[in-house]
Design an enzyme around this catalytic site. Structure first.
Site, short mmCIF file in Angstrom:
data_model
loop_
_atom_site.label_atom_id
_atom_site.label_comp_id
_atom_site.label_asym_id
_atom_site.label_seq_id
_atom_site.Cartn_x
_atom_site.Cartn_y
_atom_site.Cartn_z
N HIS A 17 40.03 62.65 42.10
CA HIS A 17 39.68 63.44 43.29
C HIS A 17 40.97 63.96 43.91
O HIS A 17 41.61 63.30 44.70
CB HIS A 17 38.90 62.54 44.27
CG HIS A 17 38.36 63.27 45.48
ND1 HIS A 17 37.29 62.80 46.21
CD2 HIS A 17 38.75 64.41 46.09
CE1 HIS A 17 37.05 63.62 47.21
NE2 HIS A 17 37.93 64.60 47.18
N HIS A 19 42.57 67.81 45.17
CA HIS A 19 42.48 69.28 45.33
C HIS A 19 43.88 69.83 45.15
O HIS A 19 44.78 69.49 45.92
CB HIS A 19 41.96 69.63 46.72
CG HIS A 19 40.62 69.04 47.02
ND1 HIS A 19 39.45 69.74 46.87
CD2 HIS A 19 40.26 67.80 47.45
CE1 HIS A 19 38.43 68.96 47.21
NE2 HIS A 19 38.88 67.78 47.56
N HIS A 197 31.15 66.58 46.44
CA HIS A 197 31.48 65.83 47.66
C HIS A 197 30.15 65.55 48.37
O HIS A 197 29.35 66.47 48.58
CB HIS A 197 32.35 66.66 48.59
CG HIS A 197 33.79 66.77 48.18
ND1 HIS A 197 34.18 67.21 46.95
CD2 HIS A 197 34.93 66.48 48.86
CE1 HIS A 197 35.52 67.19 46.90
NE2 HIS A 197 35.99 66.76 48.05
N GLU A 200 30.74 62.08 52.85
CA GLU A 200 32.06 61.95 53.49
C GLU A 200 31.80 62.01 55.00
O GLU A 200 31.96 61.03 55.71
CB GLU A 200 32.99 63.08 53.05
CG GLU A 200 34.36 63.07 53.73
CD GLU A 200 35.20 64.32 53.39
OE1 GLU A 200 34.65 65.34 52.95
OE2 GLU A 200 36.44 64.26 53.61
N ASP A 278 42.99 62.99 47.27
CA ASP A 278 42.31 64.11 47.94
C ASP A 278 43.27 65.28 48.18
O ASP A 278 43.33 66.18 47.36
CB ASP A 278 41.66 63.63 49.26
CG ASP A 278 40.44 64.44 49.65
OD1 ASP A 278 40.01 65.31 48.89
OD2 ASP A 278 39.90 64.18 50.76
N ASP A 279 43.97 65.28 49.32
CA ASP A 279 44.90 66.35 49.67
C ASP A 279 46.21 65.70 50.12
O ASP A 279 46.51 65.64 51.32
CB ASP A 279 44.31 67.20 50.81
CG ASP A 279 42.98 67.80 50.42
OD1 ASP A 279 42.97 68.80 49.67
OD2 ASP A 279 41.94 67.25 50.83
N1 HPA Z 1 36.19 67.38 51.76
C1 HPA Z 1 35.65 68.58 51.63
N2 HPA Z 1 36.33 69.63 51.23
C2 HPA Z 1 37.60 69.49 50.92
C3 HPA Z 1 38.23 68.27 51.03
C4 HPA Z 1 37.48 67.16 51.46
O1 HPA Z 1 37.94 66.00 51.59
N3 HPA Z 1 39.51 68.47 50.65
C5 HPA Z 1 39.65 69.77 50.31
N4 HPA Z 1 38.49 70.39 50.48
ZN ZN Z 2 38.02 66.16 48.50
#
Ligand code: HPA
Ligand code: ZN
Length: 337
Positions: A17, A19, A197, A200, A278-279
């Site tokens: 996971h 991006h 996703h 969350e 994630d990011d």
């Molecule tokens: N959630 C949804 N969209 C996203 C995320 C995330 O954690 N990171 C980058 N786009």
């Molecule tokens: Zn994500």
């Protein structure tokens, strides 16, 4: 180096996971802004970093989409991916499955091929230099229409040999998975795998929909599953991989503090939980920092950490032979620790 850090580094891990646009560090953002003569919403690297104080998913996405505007040519996507891959390799990632958001770029007039070819070149370089394997996952932005996702799938299909799966990301609330039932069905008919996703910020029902309507192989995040006991049991029984991102969850206020994160409870309930970044440029760390954060806050044992690594290999889109090889390598690492 603390003993856990050396141990976590040496555990072979898959990152499931990630991006790629979320690996854009402020320094690279400023370099590319200068290169393309575009202005950024902040005057310096320090000022930009200070803006990484998010209250929820949307507050992060607003900045994330704005900064992505500096990514313009093939070399930019190559450089972006290569700096992530070098860091992931240093932290013991042996296989990575990378998300990208085609619509963030095509909406600005950047060709789909520019993005894919830039990323693919870097992935091949990492394979050659580090033996790191990879998959590419094209995500649909759920705040845009299903029709827009259909047009994006057409482009994905032009580059079918580079892309393994489709995903679903962006603003979750108010955009249930079922909105994308038809485009996921078409992707599956073309042999693409699927992830989404869900859970969350959105409710547990979105996780159920992602499984039953989109027929995904994995759930990204999924942490709100524990609000529904029947769903929790199902996820454990079916060994559905959850790609959990601990630092992201705290930065975006899904959990107030890491000590409140439910990762350890989900593991104890028999779910196939994995740890991912994630990011990472926005949330304070790459995969190693995510493992360390949960290891300390939740007092994870070495066996827990090995389970997280095993789950990442088991949930990867790798063939059974490659999985067996990495699982044996994890066993050897545990035995030698
Ligand atoms: N959630 C949804 N969209 C996203 C995320 C995330 O954690 N990171 C980058 N786009
Ligand atoms: Zn994500």
């Amino acid at each position: 180096m603390r003993p856990e850090e050396a141990y976590i580094r040496t555990l072979p891990k898959a990152e499931l996971h990630l991006h790629i646009e979320g690996t854009l560090e402020p320094e690279l953002a400023f370099r590319l802004a200068q290169k393309h003569r575009v202005s950024l919403p902040h005057a310096s690297v320090a000022e930009l970093r200070a803006a990484y104080d998010f209250t929820d998913l949307q507050s992060f996405l607003d900045l994330y989409y704005a900064l992505a505007d500096v990514l313009r040519d093939r070399q930019d996507f190559h450089d972006l991916a290569l700096s992530y891959l070098e860091r992931a390799h240093e932290q013991g990632v042996v296989h990575t499955e990378i998300f990208f958001d085609p619509q963030t770029h095509t909406a600005r007039g950047i060709e789909f091929g520019t993005v894919v070819e830039g990323l693919h070149g870097a992935l091949l370089e990492a394979e050659r230099r580090f033996g790191m394997t990879h998959r590419l996952i094209a995500c649909f932005l759920r705040h845009l229409s299903a029709q827009d996702a259909e047009r994006t799938l057409d482009e994905v299909l032009h580059y079918r040999e580079f892309i393994t799966a489709v995903g679903l990301d962006s603003s979750e609330r108010g955009h249930p998975p079922a909105k994308f039932a038809a485009v996921f069905a078409r992707a599956r008919r073309h042999g693409l795998l699927a992830v989404a996703h869900a859970g969350e910020e959105g409710p547990p029902e979105y996780i159920v929909e992602a499984l039953d309507v989109l027929q995904v192989q994995r759930i990204d995040h999924g942490v709100r599953c524990d609000e529904d006991p029947a769903l929790l049991q199902r996820l454990a029984r079916e060994r559905v991989t959850l790609t959990v991102c601990p630092l992201s969850n705290v930065k975006l206020c899904v959990f107030e503090h890491m000590t409140q994160h439910n990762l350890k409870r989900l593991l104890a309930a028999g779910l196939s939980v994995t740890v991912n970044s994630d990011d990472p440029a926005y949330f304070g760390g790459y995969i190693l920092e995510n493992y360390l954060a949960v290891a300390h806050a939740l007092e994870l044992t070495r066996e827990d950490l090995a389970s997280l690594a095993r789950n990442s290999i088991a949930g990867a889109f790798l063939d059974e032979e490659a999985k067996r090889r990495w699982l044996s390598a994890i066993d050897a690492c545990v035995a030698g620790a």
